[in-house]
Design an enzyme around this catalytic site. Structure first.
Site, short mmCIF file in Angstrom:
data_model
loop_
_atom_site.label_atom_id
_atom_site.label_comp_id
_atom_site.label_asym_id
_atom_site.label_seq_id
_atom_site.Cartn_x
_atom_site.Cartn_y
_atom_site.Cartn_z
N LYS A 64 9.40 -7.57 -11.41
CA LYS A 64 10.51 -8.37 -10.87
C LYS A 64 11.84 -7.88 -11.43
O LYS A 64 12.83 -7.76 -10.70
CB LYS A 64 10.30 -9.86 -11.22
N GLN A 108 7.98 -17.56 -15.57
CA GLN A 108 6.69 -16.98 -15.18
C GLN A 108 5.54 -17.90 -15.60
O GLN A 108 5.47 -18.34 -16.75
CB GLN A 108 6.54 -15.59 -15.84
N ASP A 131 12.13 -19.69 -7.02
CA ASP A 131 10.68 -19.74 -6.76
C ASP A 131 10.35 -20.85 -5.75
O ASP A 131 9.26 -20.85 -5.17
CB ASP A 131 9.94 -20.05 -8.07
#
Ligand code: NDP
Length: 306
Positions: A64, A108, A131
């Protein structure tokens, strides 16, 4: 057996959806958007938070960060030790919430056991939640408001369907899996009114009775169960579009690493029945990061429009 090549047509049966190529195109679009924003004085910033040293999470986070930098963004990974407390993580999230250079925040998952993921997600500002997991964004998706963030994997799947001209309106769409990351938002997206949606959606899960009776009805079958090759050819309607979200590492003595990545779909069998299918790897996986970058650019652009 080698991995399926997403660029090559299959010998017979389904055409492949090349997620790698589509993701590359989206990332080029994002890079152009980033360049335009930078000319207006805004460099989109993505902050990725990694707690602990889980190797798989480390790989995802590295990918990412690399992708965001390649797109011209300010991509930063902030690492906390595995024994970090929940309050330390929440303090970091608050700091990122206030930081004007940070437009997108991603924590994460999975987090160590001492930290409650829902509490952390609720602390991320919804307008920085790229997200799409904050309850505000989940609610907006369900209502059909388009000003929230849609979780990256289902957003990537929808984009694949649209790009391949798959007719979703009125289609029977069956989703296997009801996680908040994939299954539920996938179903919510496809049931909305509008382009790339308007489907009749069924969600299946581990308590579903006679799974195959549902999957065999599907014009579009989306599988996100985390069960290696569980969907076999006899479960698929001839001509169906099959999207395999699964990413499972299985033992394979013929590879150098001793393992191999496979999806939730028995690719070799199902491709003979389906009309269009995603390979693993090279299907949905690359789209997830592309959509994360896309969401981050949207978040940055909004600060100009605000
Ligand atoms: P979860 O484990 O959170 O959810 C799996 C879902 O599948 C659950 O709802 C479960 O039902 C259901 N399920 C499990 N076994 C069966 C079965 N035998 N029959 C029917 N339903 C079943 O996983 P995720 O949604 O997070 O991920 C799913 C897969 O997608 C994984 O392989 C993951 O690695 C992959 N993934 C890939 C991404 C990508 O970028 N390509 C991104 C995210 C995930 P129940 O709720 O009843 O337990």
């Amino acid at each position: 057996m080698s991995d399926p090549s997403p660029s090559a047509p299959t010998r017979e049966g389904a055409r492949l959806i090349d997620g790698t190529a589509l993701a590359k195109r989206i990332r080029a679009e994002v890079a152009a958007d980033v360049a335009a924003l930078r000319l207006r004085g805004v460099t989109p910033g993505l902050a990725v938070v990694l707690v602990g040293d889980d190797p798989a999470s480390g790989v995802y986070v590295g990918a990412k960060e690399r992708a965001s930098r390649e797109a011209g963004m300010a991509g930063d990974t902030i690492r906390l030790p595995a024994n970090a407390s929940q309050s330390e993580l929440l303090a970091l999230v608050e700091r990122l919430n206030r930081d004007e250079r940070v437009h997108g925040i991603l924590v994460q998952m999975p987090l160590p056991a001492q930290i409650d993921p829902d509490t952390v997600i609720r602390h991320i500002r919804p307008d920085k939640d790229v997200d799409g997991f904050h309850p505000v964004n989940v609610g907006k998706l369900l209502i059909g408001h388009t000003d929230g963030f849609v979780p990256c994997t289902p957003a990537g799947v929808q984009r694949m369907l649209v790009e391949h001209g798959v007719a979703t309106r009125g289609a029977e769409c069956v989703v296997i899996g009801r996680s908040t990351i994939v299954g539920k938002p996938m179903a919510a997206l496809l049931m909305q009114a509008g382009a790339g949606a308007d489907a009749t959606v069924t969600i299946c899960h581990s308590r579903t009775r006679d799974l195959a009776s549902h999957t065999r009805r599907a014009d579009i079958l989306i599988v996100a169960a985390g069960r290696p090759r569980m969907v076999t050819a006899d479960m698929v309607k001839p001509g169906a579009v099959v999207i395999d979200v699964g990413m499972n590492r299985i033992a394979d003595a013929t590879t150098a690493s001793g393992t191999r990545l496979v999806g939730d779909v028995d690719f070799e069998g199902v491709r003979l029945v389906a009309s269009l299918i995603t390979p693993v790897p090279g299907g949905v996986g690359p789209m997830t990061i592309a959509m994360l970058l896309h969401n981050t650019v949207r978040a940055a652009r909004r600060t100009l429009d605000a």
